[in-house]
Design an enzyme around this catalytic site. Structure first.
Site, mmCIF file in Angstrom:
data_model
loop_
_atom_site.group_PDB
_atom_site.id
_atom_site.type_symbol
_atom_site.label_atom_id
_atom_site.label_comp_id
_atom_site.label_asym_id
_atom_site.label_seq_id
_atom_site.Cartn_x
_atom_site.Cartn_y
_atom_site.Cartn_z
ATOM 1 N N ARG A 167 -4.152 -29.870 0.962
ATOM 2 C CA ARG A 167 -3.078 -30.783 0.579
ATOM 3 C C ARG A 167 -2.452 -31.439 1.802
ATOM 4 N NH1 ARG A 167 -1.758 -28.154 -4.574
ATOM 5 N NH2 ARG A 167 -0.224 -29.341 -5.735
ATOM 6 N N ARG B 171 3.468 -30.263 -19.978
ATOM 7 C CA ARG B 171 2.445 -29.257 -19.649
ATOM 8 C C ARG B 171 2.931 -27.855 -20.036
ATOM 9 N NH1 ARG B 171 -0.400 -28.967 -13.862
ATOM 10 N NH2 ARG B 171 1.726 -28.829 -13.022
ATOM 11 N N ARG C 25 6.098 -24.187 -16.583
ATOM 12 C CA ARG C 25 6.363 -23.810 -15.194
ATOM 13 C C ARG C 25 7.739 -24.309 -14.789
ATOM 14 N NH1 ARG C 25 1.102 -25.829 -11.906
ATOM 15 N NH2 ARG C 25 2.737 -26.404 -10.434
ATOM 16 N N ARG D 154 7.891 -33.291 -6.049
ATOM 17 C CA ARG D 154 6.467 -33.007 -5.834
ATOM 18 C C ARG D 154 5.664 -34.294 -5.687
ATOM 19 N NH1 ARG D 154 5.454 -29.641 -10.756
ATOM 20 N NH2 ARG D 154 3.263 -29.701 -10.149
ATOM 21 N N LYS E 132 -6.500 -32.011 -12.441
ATOM 22 C CA LYS E 132 -7.422 -31.239 -11.592
ATOM 23 C C LYS E 132 -7.758 -29.900 -12.256
ATOM 24 C CE LYS E 132 -4.571 -31.183 -8.062
ATOM 25 N NZ LYS E 132 -3.442 -31.864 -8.712
#
Ligand code: ADP
Ligand code: ADP
Length: 220
Positions: free
Chosen positions: A93, A132, A165, A176, A18
């Site tokens: 969400r 990431r 992160r 998650r 996204k």
């Protein structure tokens, strides 16, 4: 020339792409990129009251409560740059957030134009999230294998240091994804019933996903 207001909501699991795609669409459509995760991370960094409220949820990979999240995003959408539309990434969400957004837009005489749903299998998501890396300065997202920076550990745009992160560590990622399937995936049906959902195959090279997205959001 007046343009039709355009509110685009990007839906998809954590790691679907996204943020990566929103940056490209933001450039192509000249719409502000409103990313709830980025807004939370800025508040954490600035140690605001909102950041303090959100911290423990984010660290555990849980959703921040709806009241806090809705107030934060609505405040952002009330800024002058969002009068003619926005590219929403990571919000809504939950169904309650989606209803709050619909109501807020209706009160302005506006509505959501299109909801691209970027679908990617769970096993690919785990691989993407573990590799990431984000720029400390501008927040741009890279991947150590699939989308590496030109120089190791350095942002192509501004030379900022890249970091991982805390919530991209494997234990938090698993939670998650569970939270996504329980709380966020019902939005797919919510928007499909309203006739605004367009499914995009997110398990393709970044440029191919970008091309499919441009087609999905183009005016007819
Ligand atoms: P999201 O905002 O949905 O959580 P990101 O845009 O941050 O996802 O992407 C998650 C990770 O996957 C990043 O490391 C990014 O570079 C990488 N990525 C994004 N899109 C693709 C793709 N189509 N193929 C391979 N890797 C991708
Ligand atoms: P990703 O890009 O991996 O999907 P985000 O950066 O969008 O993750 O979000 C990071 C964290 O911020 C989430 O795990 C959650 O704790 C919190 N968060 C972001 N957006 C929302 C939202 N709309 N509702 C509740 N919590 C949110």
């Amino acid at each position: 020339m007046a343009t039709e207001p355009k509110f685009i909501v990007l839906v998809g699991p954590p790691g679907a792409g996204k943020g990566t795609q929103a940056v490209k669409l933001h450039e192509a459509l000249n719409l502000p990129h409103v990313a709830s995760g980025d807004l939370f991370r800025q508040n954490l960094k600035d140690e605001t009251e909102l950041g303090l409220k959100a911290r423990s949820y984010i660290e555990r990979g849980e959703l921040v409560p709806d009241d806090v999240t809705i107030a934060m995003v609505m405040e952002r959408l009330s800024q002058p740059d969002c009068v003619n539309g926005a590219l929403l990434d990571g919000f809504p969400r939950t169904i309650a957030q989606a209803e709050a957004l619909d109501q807020a837009l209706a009160a302005r005489g506006q509505k959501i134009s299109v909801v691209p749903y970027i679908s990617v299998p769970d096993e690919v998501l785990v691989e993407r999230l573990s590799g990431r890396r984000l720029c400390r300065v501008c927040g741009k997202s890279y991947h150590i294998l699939f989308n590496p920076p030109r120089q190791p550990r350095m942002c192509d745009e501004d030379g900022g240091e890249l970091y991982q992160r805390d919530d991209d560590k494997p234990e938090t990622v698993r939670n998650r994804l569970k939270v996504y399937w329980e709380r966020t995936s019902p939005l797919i049906d919510y928007y499909r019933r309203r006739g605004v959902l367009v499914e995009i195959n997110g398990d393709q090279p970044i440029e191919k996903v970008a091309a499919d997205l441009r087609t999905a959001v183009a005016d007819d």
